[in-house]
Write a protein that holds these residues in place. Structure first.
Motif, PDB file in Angstrom:
ATOM      1  N   ALA A 134       0.879  -1.173   0.000  1.00  0.00           N
ATOM      2  CA  ALA A 134       0.000   0.000   0.000  1.00  0.00           C
ATOM      3  C   ALA A 134       0.913   1.218   0.000  1.00  0.00           C
ATOM      4  CB  ALA A 134      -0.921  -0.002   1.213  1.00  0.00           C
ATOM      5  N   ALA A 135       0.851   2.011  -1.063  1.00  0.00           N
ATOM      6  CA  ALA A 135       1.776   3.132  -1.274  1.00  0.00           C
ATOM      7  C   ALA A 135       1.874   4.029  -0.049  1.00  0.00           C
ATOM      8  CB  ALA A 135       1.341   3.948  -2.479  1.00  0.00           C
ATOM      9  N   GLY A 136       3.105   4.179   0.464  1.00  0.00           N
ATOM     10  CA  GLY A 136       3.358   5.066   1.584  1.00  0.00           C
ATOM     11  C   GLY A 136       2.911   4.543   2.934  1.00  0.00           C
ATOM     12  N   GLN A 137       2.166   3.437   2.965  1.00  0.00           N
ATOM     13  CA  GLN A 137       1.657   2.912   4.232  1.00  0.00           C
ATOM     14  C   GLN A 137       2.257   1.551   4.564  1.00  0.00           C
ATOM     15  OE1 GLN A 137      -2.397   3.465   2.702  1.00  0.00           O
ATOM     16  NE2 GLN A 137      -2.872   4.432   4.671  1.00  0.00           N
ATOM     17  N   ILE A 138       2.249   0.635   3.610  1.00  0.00           N
ATOM     18  CA  ILE A 138       2.852  -0.695   3.787  1.00  0.00           C
ATOM     19  C   ILE A 138       3.777  -0.890   2.594  1.00  0.00           C
ATOM     20  CG2 ILE A 138       2.427  -3.177   3.966  1.00  0.00           C
ATOM     21  CD1 ILE A 138      -0.324  -2.495   5.149  1.00  0.00           C
ATOM     22  N   THR A 139       5.053  -0.565   2.805  1.00  0.00           N
ATOM     23  CA  THR A 139       6.003  -0.577   1.694  1.00  0.00           C
ATOM     24  C   THR A 139       6.780  -1.887   1.578  1.00  0.00           C
ATOM     25  OG1 THR A 139       7.634   0.531   3.088  1.00  0.00           O
ATOM     26  CG2 THR A 139       6.249   1.932   1.683  1.00  0.00           C
TER      27      THR A 139
END
Length: 186
Positions: A134-139
């Motif tokens: 998740a872009a920027g949240q779970i890299t």
């Protein structure tokens, strides 16, 4: 009591103001505001399954030439919306999908196909990994590996008549076929 809402989670806090009035107070209204932080959690799980087998040879097993459908599902297990969730499976066509926003408890699903090969049968299985970010949240990719057994094509041939060779007639012989693509260079 108060039930935390999605808007509270998005804000990161809950502000609550209590007031008291009395006809015996000359100073007016008394109030107090308490701001409570709301813990946010970004979390995701990934599952990968063999969702279907267009079993071309009717064997009931995965064999070379079978068209397989794999499904990779990313589930938002946190309590905030995950943005730009990308689900990948390098083996399938298509190999990725992106969901703009996945709310808590919701999913983003990639469904793709792959044709089993003779090389898969020689190895005994197809082993590959589905993943999601998740872009920027779970890299760091969240992954799951699936091992799907692949069987070689096994067939029998019945010799239906005497051909002058020694041995009993109507003998069933096991036969294993290995199909390969040979290219000649001139």
């Amino acid at each position: 009591t108060y039930t935390v809402t999605a808007a509270d989670v998005a804000r990161g806090t809950i502000s609550n103001t209590g007031t008291a009035t009395s006809n015996q107070m000359t100073a007016g209204v008394s109030s107090n505001t308490v701001t409570t932080p709301v813990a946010t959690t970004t979390a995701m799980s990934v599952t990968k399954v063999l969702a279907g087998n267009a079993d071309g040879d009717g064997s009931g097993d995965v064999t070379p030439g079978d068209l397989l459908t794999f499904k990779v599902t990313a589930t938002n297990t946190g309590n905030v919306v995950l943005n730009s969730v990308t689900v990948n499976d390098p083996l399938t066509t298509p190999s990725s999908t992106t969901c703009t926003a996945v709310r808590a408890g919701a999913t983003c699903v990639l469904s793709g196909t792959y044709t089993a090969t003779a090389a898969d049968a020689a190895r005994g299985s197809i082993s590959n990994t589905g993943s999601a970010t998740a872009a920027g949240q779970i890299t760091t990719p969240v992954t799951q590996t699936l091992n799907t057994p692949v069987h070689a094509l096994n067939r029998t041939i019945t010799i239906a008549g005497g051909d002058g060779q020694s041995g009993p007639q109507n003998t069933v012989l096991p036969l294993q076929l290995l199909v390969s693509d040979r290219k000649s260079v001139v």
